[in-house]
Design a protein around this motif. Structure first.
Motif, PDB file in Angstrom:
ATOM      1  N   GLY A 153       0.822  -1.214   0.000  1.00  0.00           N
ATOM      2  CA  GLY A 153       0.000   0.000   0.000  1.00  0.00           C
ATOM      3  C   GLY A 153       0.850   1.256   0.000  1.00  0.00           C
ATOM      4  O   GLY A 153       0.607   2.193  -0.766  1.00  0.00           O
ATOM      5  N   LEU A 154       1.891   1.279   0.845  1.00  0.00           N
ATOM      6  CA  LEU A 154       2.767   2.456   0.903  1.00  0.00           C
ATOM      7  C   LEU A 154       3.492   2.653  -0.423  1.00  0.00           C
ATOM      8  O   LEU A 154       3.630   3.779  -0.918  1.00  0.00           O
ATOM      9  N   GLU A 155       3.937   1.528  -1.010  1.00  0.00           N
ATOM     10  CA  GLU A 155       4.637   1.607  -2.292  1.00  0.00           C
ATOM     11  C   GLU A 155       3.705   2.199  -3.352  1.00  0.00           C
ATOM     12  O   GLU A 155       4.097   3.078  -4.122  1.00  0.00           O
ATOM     13  N   LEU A 156       2.448   1.722  -3.354  1.00  0.00           N
ATOM     14  CA  LEU A 156       1.497   2.219  -4.353  1.00  0.00           C
ATOM     15  C   LEU A 156       1.193   3.695  -4.137  1.00  0.00           C
ATOM     16  O   LEU A 156       1.010   4.450  -5.100  1.00  0.00           O
ATOM     17  N   ALA A 157       1.148   4.121  -2.855  1.00  0.00           N
ATOM     18  CA  ALA A 157       0.919   5.542  -2.583  1.00  0.00           C
ATOM     19  C   ALA A 157       2.057   6.370  -3.180  1.00  0.00           C
ATOM     20  O   ALA A 157       1.826   7.451  -3.746  1.00  0.00           O
ATOM     21  N   LEU A 158       3.270   5.856  -3.080  1.00  0.00           N
ATOM     22  CA  LEU A 158       4.423   6.556  -3.649  1.00  0.00           C
ATOM     23  C   LEU A 158       4.344   6.560  -5.186  1.00  0.00           C
ATOM     24  O   LEU A 158       4.607   7.584  -5.828  1.00  0.00           O
ATOM     25  N   VAL A 159       3.949   5.427  -5.765  1.00  0.00           N
ATOM     26  CA  VAL A 159       3.812   5.366  -7.230  1.00  0.00           C
ATOM     27  C   VAL A 159       2.758   6.369  -7.699  1.00  0.00           C
ATOM     28  O   VAL A 159       2.946   7.073  -8.696  1.00  0.00           O
ATOM     29  N   THR A 160       1.646   6.462  -6.956  1.00  0.00           N
ATOM     30  CA  THR A 160       0.597   7.417  -7.321  1.00  0.00           C
ATOM     31  C   THR A 160       1.138   8.842  -7.302  1.00  0.00           C
ATOM     32  O   THR A 160       0.837   9.640  -8.200  1.00  0.00           O
ATOM     33  N   ALA A 161       1.941   9.154  -6.274  1.00  0.00           N
ATOM     34  CA  ALA A 161       2.507  10.500  -6.190  1.00  0.00           C
ATOM     35  C   ALA A 161       3.416  10.768  -7.388  1.00  0.00           C
ATOM     36  O   ALA A 161       3.402  11.876  -7.952  1.00  0.00           O
TER      37      ALA A 161
ATOM     38  N   PHE B 218       6.424   4.321 -15.128  1.00  0.00           N
ATOM     39  CA  PHE B 218       6.907   2.943 -15.150  1.00  0.00           C
ATOM     40  C   PHE B 218       8.434   2.927 -15.133  1.00  0.00           C
ATOM     41  O   PHE B 218       9.049   2.082 -14.473  1.00  0.00           O
ATOM     42  N   GLY B 219       9.049   3.854 -15.876  1.00  0.00           N
ATOM     43  CA  GLY B 219      10.508   3.920 -15.913  1.00  0.00           C
ATOM     44  C   GLY B 219      11.087   4.153 -14.534  1.00  0.00           C
ATOM     45  O   GLY B 219      12.023   3.471 -14.115  1.00  0.00           O
ATOM     46  N   LEU B 220      10.500   5.094 -13.816  1.00  0.00           N
ATOM     47  CA  LEU B 220      10.995   5.389 -12.478  1.00  0.00           C
ATOM     48  C   LEU B 220      10.761   4.217 -11.544  1.00  0.00           C
ATOM     49  O   LEU B 220      11.584   3.918 -10.673  1.00  0.00           O
ATOM     50  N   TYR B 221       9.630   3.523 -11.743  1.00  0.00           N
ATOM     51  CA  TYR B 221       9.332   2.349 -10.906  1.00  0.00           C
ATOM     52  C   TYR B 221      10.401   1.286 -11.127  1.00  0.00           C
ATOM     53  O   TYR B 221      10.920   0.701 -10.178  1.00  0.00           O
ATOM     54  N   ILE B 222      10.747   1.059 -12.403  1.00  0.00           N
ATOM     55  CA  ILE B 222      11.744   0.020 -12.691  1.00  0.00           C
ATOM     56  C   ILE B 222      13.119   0.461 -12.187  1.00  0.00           C
ATOM     57  O   ILE B 222      13.853  -0.322 -11.574  1.00  0.00           O
ATOM     58  N   ALA B 223      13.457   1.730 -12.416  1.00  0.00           N
ATOM     59  CA  ALA B 223      14.743   2.228 -11.927  1.00  0.00           C
ATOM     60  C   ALA B 223      14.830   2.086 -10.419  1.00  0.00           C
ATOM     61  O   ALA B 223      15.889   1.779  -9.865  1.00  0.00           O
ATOM     62  N   GLY B 224      13.692   2.280  -9.743  1.00  0.00           N
ATOM     63  CA  GLY B 224      13.672   2.181  -8.288  1.00  0.00           C
ATOM     64  C   GLY B 224      13.876   0.767  -7.783  1.00  0.00           C
ATOM     65  O   GLY B 224      14.121   0.552  -6.601  1.00  0.00           O
ATOM     66  N   GLN B 225      13.746  -0.227  -8.676  1.00  0.00           N
ATOM     67  CA  GLN B 225      13.978  -1.609  -8.272  1.00  0.00           C
ATOM     68  C   GLN B 225      15.460  -1.957  -8.311  1.00  0.00           C
ATOM     69  O   GLN B 225      15.861  -3.008  -7.814  1.00  0.00           O
TER      70      GLN B 225
ATOM     71  N   TYR C  74      20.516   7.576  -3.962  1.00  0.00           N
ATOM     72  CA  TYR C  74      19.872   8.261  -2.850  1.00  0.00           C
ATOM     73  C   TYR C  74      18.719   9.151  -3.312  1.00  0.00           C
ATOM     74  O   TYR C  74      17.803   9.418  -2.543  1.00  0.00           O
ATOM     75  N   LEU C  75      18.770   9.616  -4.579  1.00  0.00           N
ATOM     76  CA  LEU C  75      17.735  10.560  -5.023  1.00  0.00           C
ATOM     77  C   LEU C  75      16.503   9.863  -5.575  1.00  0.00           C
ATOM     78  O   LEU C  75      15.387  10.310  -5.339  1.00  0.00           O
ATOM     79  N   LEU C  76      16.706   8.774  -6.329  1.00  0.00           N
ATOM     80  CA  LEU C  76      15.547   8.101  -6.928  1.00  0.00           C
ATOM     81  C   LEU C  76      14.746   7.387  -5.836  1.00  0.00           C
ATOM     82  O   LEU C  76      15.321   6.962  -4.842  1.00  0.00           O
ATOM     83  N   PRO C  77      13.433   7.259  -6.032  1.00  0.00           N
ATOM     84  CA  PRO C  77      12.657   6.500  -5.040  1.00  0.00           C
ATOM     85  C   PRO C  77      13.069   5.043  -5.036  1.00  0.00           C
ATOM     86  O   PRO C  77      13.105   4.403  -6.081  1.00  0.00           O
TER      87      PRO C  77
ATOM     88  N   PHE D  42      10.502  -1.613  -0.331  1.00  0.00           N
ATOM     89  CA  PHE D  42       9.154  -1.957   0.132  1.00  0.00           C
ATOM     90  C   PHE D  42       8.854  -3.442  -0.028  1.00  0.00           C
ATOM     91  O   PHE D  42       7.791  -3.889   0.363  1.00  0.00           O
ATOM     92  N   ASP D  43       9.770  -4.163  -0.654  1.00  0.00           N
ATOM     93  CA  ASP D  43       9.493  -5.557  -0.979  1.00  0.00           C
ATOM     94  C   ASP D  43       9.875  -6.460   0.183  1.00  0.00           C
ATOM     95  O   ASP D  43      11.037  -6.824   0.341  1.00  0.00           O
ATOM     96  N   ILE D  44       8.889  -6.805   1.027  1.00  0.00           N
ATOM     97  CA  ILE D  44       9.176  -7.755   2.109  1.00  0.00           C
ATOM     98  C   ILE D  44       8.343  -9.007   1.909  1.00  0.00           C
ATOM     99  O   ILE D  44       8.132  -9.775   2.844  1.00  0.00           O
ATOM    100  N   LYS D  45       7.886  -9.213   0.671  1.00  0.00           N
ATOM    101  CA  LYS D  45       6.990 -10.341   0.398  1.00  0.00           C
ATOM    102  C   LYS D  45       7.658 -11.676   0.736  1.00  0.00           C
ATOM    103  O   LYS D  45       7.093 -12.503   1.445  1.00  0.00           O
ATOM    104  N   ALA D  46       8.912 -11.855   0.245  1.00  0.00           N
ATOM    105  CA  ALA D  46       9.576 -13.150   0.429  1.00  0.00           C
ATOM    106  C   ALA D  46       9.839 -13.418   1.910  1.00  0.00           C
ATOM    107  O   ALA D  46       9.617 -14.524   2.393  1.00  0.00           O
TER     108      ALA D  46
END
Lengths: 269, 107
Positions: free
Chosen positions: A155-163, A183-190, A216-219, A224-228
């Motif tokens: 949820g927090l990750e999605l809130a950040l993506v929405t922003a 999407f680019g920023l999302y992938i870069a953030g991974q 340090y600058l990119l989100p 946020f990935d604690i699924k595993a």
């Protein structure tokens, strides 16, 4: 304050009318169908795989909602020229923007909450049908309450993506460009870990420094990935969760401030 | 009334066209039989590449490779081929454990 709430409520109603909540139905159907088939394919690992699949589906469906509705929040109003009518009312620009944001985040959280209910129902069913020995061998119980921590982080990750999506759409007039950038920023953030260790790959210290600065600058969406960890029943420090949540809040505040500043200067012809 | 007949005609046309498609495919396969499906291939065999491709869905992709490894082992074991070699089993399980290092049963 009241105006923000009204705009948020309107966004929520609008997304219900746009049949966004159908994603919940899709989620439930996929999860139930898979849980029916999976037992025959996996040599006793069904519980883990259903847990993985459910969390991944929540995150992926939410990601698409956050990006594709997020980029349209402002752009669609401008396209349909309804923004003139809204701004002619006593609604200030920053109130409109914040209301839109909170409305979509609220929709996402309602969406996640209902999906989590369906998820627990499927897990309880699997837990009831599995033999006792398989349950004891699993590292975590079937309806593990700690799974909610992973959902909260999604949820927090999605809130950040929405922003991020809202930020791009405040100055780009093309929806496709906003979607691509988000999407680019999302992938870069991974790829945070790779950027951080960039200096070990390149010889030039300047390039290493740029990589570290970008880290340090990119989100940092990977944090946020604690699924595993949750699925395997590994310990998670409360401090880690608190710091990641604080990181998300501050980053969202930064993006919203920038969006408000840009949107306040924007000229609607 | 007119609208109803239009709908019925449309649905009938779709059904007929769909049946023709299926029929054509069957006839083509009878006349020009397809060769046996090619040997199983592993497109991505580098754990480092796959971990990056999987973004934050490592665990789910790891599950996919686990299912593939099981199907591969079972399929080869039950196959009629004279030479049974399991050369893909190690890479498949290697990918599974690299994507999800805590997937203990795969080791």
């Amino acid at each position: 304050m009241r105006t923000i709430g009204l705009v948020a409520l309107h966004v929520f109603r609008d997304s219900v009318r746009d049949k966004v909540l159908y994603s919940i139905v899709a989620f439930a159907v996929v999860l139930m169908a898979v849980s029916y088939v999976i037992g025959q394919l996996t040599a006793g690992q069904d519980l883990k795989i259903i847990k993985d699949l459910g969390l991944a589906a929540m995150s992926l469906l939410g990601l698409f909602i956050a990006v594709f509705i997020g980029i349209g929040l402002i752009a669609r109003e401008i396209d349909r020229r309804s923004i003139y009518a809204v701004l002619a009312k006593p609604v200030r620009r920053h109130e409109l923007l914040l209301g839109k944001y909170l409305g979509l985040v609220g929709t996402l959280f309602v969406n996640l909450a209902v999906m989590a209910l369906a998820y627990y129902a499927v897990l309880a069913y699997i837990g009831a049908t599995l033999p006792e020995t398989a349950l004891q061998a699993a590292p975590a119980p079937a309806t593990d309450p700690r799974l909610l921590l992973a959902v909260l982080m999604i949820g927090l990750e999605l809130a950040l993506v929405t922003a991020v999506a809202l930020f791009w759409s405040t100055f780009s007039s093309s929806a496709l460009l906003s979607a691509g950038l988000t999407f680019g920023l999302y992938i870069a953030g991974q790829f945070g870990a790779d950027l951080k260790n960039f200096e070990q790959v390149v010889t030039s210290p300047a390039a290493g420094l740029v990589g570290r600065a970008l880290y340090y600058l990119l989100p940092n969406f990977a944090a946020f990935d604690i699924k595993a960890e949750v699925v395997h029943g590994l310990p998670i420090q409360p401090g880690y969760l608190a710091l990641t949540a604080a990181y998300a809040c501050v980053y969202i505040a930064l993006l919203l401030t920038a969006s408000v500043m840009i949107f306040a200067r924007r000229d609607f012809k | 009334m007119k609208a109803v007949t239009g709908t019925v005609a449309g649905v009938a046309a779709i059904a007929v066209l769909m049946a023709t498609i299926v029929r054509l495919q069957m006839v083509r396969e009878r006349w020009f039989p397809q060769s046996e499906p090619a040997q199983q291939i592993l497109y991505v065999s580098s754990p480092a590449v796959l971990t990056r491709l999987a973004l934050s869905y490592d665990a789910l992709v790891s599950d996919l490779y686990w299912i593939r490894a099981i199907q591969y082992y079972g399929g080869t074991r039950l196959s009629e081929r004279a030479s049974k070699s399991y050369e893909l089993l190690y890479p498949l399980l290697d990918l599974t454990t690299s994507l999800d290092p805590n997937f203990n049963i795969a080791y």
